[in-house]
Design an enzyme around this catalytic site. Structure first.
Site, mmCIF file in Angstrom:
data_model
loop_
_atom_site.group_PDB
_atom_site.id
_atom_site.type_symbol
_atom_site.label_atom_id
_atom_site.label_comp_id
_atom_site.label_asym_id
_atom_site.label_seq_id
_atom_site.Cartn_x
_atom_site.Cartn_y
_atom_site.Cartn_z
ATOM 1 N N ASP A 260 1.568 -4.188 6.120
ATOM 2 C CA ASP A 260 2.330 -5.208 6.855
ATOM 3 C C ASP A 260 3.680 -5.423 6.171
ATOM 4 O O ASP A 260 4.724 -5.569 6.827
ATOM 5 C CB ASP A 260 1.579 -6.550 6.882
ATOM 6 C CG ASP A 260 0.744 -6.725 8.155
ATOM 7 O OD1 ASP A 260 0.276 -5.710 8.686
ATOM 8 O OD2 ASP A 260 0.563 -7.872 8.599
ATOM 9 N N LYS B 105 -6.017 -2.787 -8.647
ATOM 10 C CA LYS B 105 -5.939 -3.825 -9.673
ATOM 11 C C LYS B 105 -6.921 -3.443 -10.785
ATOM 12 O O LYS B 105 -7.941 -4.105 -10.997
ATOM 13 C CB LYS B 105 -6.273 -5.197 -9.068
ATOM 14 C CG LYS B 105 -5.141 -5.792 -8.252
ATOM 15 C CD LYS B 105 -3.985 -6.303 -9.102
ATOM 16 C CE LYS B 105 -4.330 -7.611 -9.781
ATOM 17 N NZ LYS B 105 -3.205 -8.099 -10.637
ATOM 18 N N ASP C 166 -4.107 -2.974 3.834
ATOM 19 C CA ASP C 166 -3.844 -3.885 4.955
ATOM 20 C C ASP C 166 -2.606 -4.718 4.656
ATOM 21 O O ASP C 166 -1.692 -4.838 5.471
ATOM 22 C CB ASP C 166 -5.076 -4.781 5.163
ATOM 23 C CG ASP C 166 -4.886 -5.747 6.312
ATOM 24 O OD1 ASP C 166 -4.411 -5.305 7.379
ATOM 25 O OD2 ASP C 166 -5.198 -6.938 6.148
ATOM 26 N N ASP D 287 -0.130 -5.789 -7.158
ATOM 27 C CA ASP D 287 0.819 -6.908 -7.083
ATOM 28 C C ASP D 287 2.233 -6.432 -7.425
ATOM 29 O O ASP D 287 3.213 -6.813 -6.776
ATOM 30 C CB ASP D 287 0.383 -8.074 -7.983
ATOM 31 C CG ASP D 287 0.139 -7.674 -9.431
ATOM 32 O OD1 ASP D 287 -0.024 -6.464 -9.710
ATOM 33 O OD2 ASP D 287 0.102 -8.574 -10.295
ATOM 34 N N TYR E 154 -13.928 -4.886 2.996
ATOM 35 C CA TYR E 154 -14.134 -5.035 4.438
ATOM 36 C C TYR E 154 -15.593 -4.801 4.826
ATOM 37 O O TYR E 154 -16.061 -5.340 5.830
ATOM 38 C CB TYR E 154 -13.261 -4.037 5.214
ATOM 39 C CG TYR E 154 -11.883 -4.532 5.541
ATOM 40 C CD1 TYR E 154 -11.001 -4.913 4.534
ATOM 41 C CD2 TYR E 154 -11.448 -4.605 6.857
ATOM 42 C CE1 TYR E 154 -9.730 -5.354 4.835
ATOM 43 C CE2 TYR E 154 -10.177 -5.046 7.171
ATOM 44 C CZ TYR E 154 -9.324 -5.421 6.159
ATOM 45 O OH TYR E 154 -8.072 -5.858 6.464
HETATM 46 C C1 IPM Z 1 -4.970 -3.808 10.665
HETATM 47 C C2 IPM Z 1 -5.491 -5.128 11.161
HETATM 48 C C3 IPM Z 1 -7.001 -5.129 11.095
HETATM 49 C C4 IPM Z 1 -7.386 -5.017 9.646
HETATM 50 C C5 IPM Z 1 -7.683 -6.329 11.776
HETATM 51 C C6 IPM Z 1 -7.269 -6.493 13.211
HETATM 52 C C7 IPM Z 1 -9.185 -6.234 11.667
HETATM 53 O O1 IPM Z 1 -4.907 -6.159 10.440
HETATM 54 O O2 IPM Z 1 -5.344 -2.778 11.248
HETATM 55 O O3 IPM Z 1 -4.182 -3.795 9.720
HETATM 56 O O4 IPM Z 1 -7.472 -6.016 8.928
HETATM 57 O O5 IPM Z 1 -7.625 -3.877 9.201
HETATM 58 MG MG MG Z 2 -3.409 -5.538 9.080
#
Ligand code: IPM
Ligand code: MG
Length: 365
Positions: A254, A193, A250, A226, A142
């Site tokens: 999710d 990884k 990240d 993975d 990032y």
């Molecule tokens: C998160 C989001 C952020 C990230 C974006 C909005 C920059 O997806 O907080 O998970 O990628 O970290």
């Molecule tokens: Mg995210």
């Protein structure tokens, strides 16, 4: 932290569904009438771009640094897609993380009992799920340099990002994971990884070294990222604390969110190192993002934002009982059968953002 001065909160509702869900957080704050909050509200992301031309002003950043805690909504929207990379709404969030040095991102994935049927996974796979993802937040790909889009001869281009971690960056976030595991089931699984990336190999070696030196009583395992993505849907309850880098964190968070039924359920806390004045820089945000498709329609699920505020009570103000009270109020609203669209099973009645807020506030009192 003493309670004889009001808690200084900076609220940054941002874009999309951010303002709607944060409005419900304000109601929950007001319902905790024994606590004194001094709330300042400001712009971030697309809202700040529209007002000031940049996604985070110096003044807003200064306020964030001075506050006891920042409560963040969401940023982004399709109208900003064509902006140059450095001026996109997301930059507002990323510069808050970087400038406040919020290196530890805590993302608990908890399956509330009434929602066990809302996940796309089988009930028995996710019932009772309680995972804590500790994601490194200020390093890795990032922020790594060099980065950019470089012109090549003949109008072609090369995109470059750099994935890099140092010993110190790995140790400080790993320490947070080990300490939190000590208050839970005492198990950390670290994901990288190391089979293809030097920075991943370093991650594994440094986590192992810190573990041996400081946390021998915590169980440590390693997993390739993975494989973890697969294990998370196969047998998620094998995990207690997951420790991982910025990018894998990240993605995996999710994925973990969907185990709990919806992205609309997952809160997060982003914490820095303790400052000389005793404060810990902190930002709390739902992980769901701005959801432009449902913005302004009173449809968004305010629970992730409200649970993020509960994390604020717990981690910034050490108000464990109040944090638990907010979490119980959410559970009660769910147990009453209230569902926003994202967590409704097919055919179930759907409530609005404000109706969900009503139920949670009612359950609090
Ligand atoms: C998160 C989001 C952020 C990230 C974006 C909005 C920059 O997806 O907080 O998970 O990628 O970290
Ligand atoms: Mg995210």
């Amino acid at each position: 932290m003493t309670t004889n001065r009001p808690f200084q909160i900076l609220m940054l509702p941002g874009d999309g569904i951010g303002p709607e869900v944060m409005a419900q957080v304000r109601r929950v704050m007001a319902a905790l009438s024994h606590l004194r909050f001094e709330i300042t509200e400001d712009l971030v992301g697309g809202a700040a771009i529209e007002a000031h031309g940049i996604p985070l002003s110096q003044e807003t950043l200064a306020q964030a640094m001075a506050a006891d805690a920042v409560l963040f909504g969401a940023v982004g929207g399709p109208q900003f897609d064509t902006l140059p990379f450095e001026s996109k709404p997301e930059r507002g969030l990323l510069s808050l993380r970087k400038n406040m040095e919020l290196f530890a991102n805590l993302r608990p994935a908890l399956c509330f009992a009434p929602l066990a049927g809302a996940s796309t996974l089988k009930r028995e796979v996710i019932e009772g799920l309680d995972i804590l993802i500790v994601r490194e937040l200020t390093g890795g790909v990032y922020f790594g340099e060099p980065r950019g889009i470089i012109p090549l001869p003949g109008g072609k281009r090369r995109g470059v990002n750099t994935h890099s971690y140092t010993t110190d960056e790995i140790h400080r976030v790993a320490r947070v994971a080990f300490e939190l595991a000590g208050k839970r089931q005492g198990r950390v699984c670290s994901a990288e990884k190391s089979n293809v990336m030097e920075a991943g190999l370093l991650w594994r070696e440094e986590v192992r070294a810190l573990h041996a030196a400081e946390f021998p009583d915590i169980e440590l395992t390693h997993m390739l990222a993975d494989n973890m993505a697969m294990q998370l849907v196969r047998r998620p309850k094998q995990f207690d604390v997951i420790l991982t880098d910025n990018l894998f964190g990240d993605i995996l968070s999710d994925e973990a969110a969907m185990l709990t039924g919806s992205l609309g359920m997952l809160p997060s806390a982003s914490l820095g190192a303790r400052l000389p004045d005793g404060r810990i820089p902190a930002l709390y945000e739902p992980i769901h993002g701005s959801a432009p498709d449902i913005a302004g329609q009173n449809k968004a699920n305010p629970i992730a934002a409200i649970l993020s505020f509960a994390m604020c009570l717990r981690y910034s103000f050490s108000l464990e009982a109040d944090a638990a009270r907010v979490e119980r109020a959410v559970e009660r609203a769910l147990a009453q059968g209230l569902r926003t669209g994202d967590i409704a099973e097919p055919g179930a009645a759907v409530v609005s953002t404000t109706q969900m807020g009503d139920a949670i506030v009612a359950a609090l009192s």
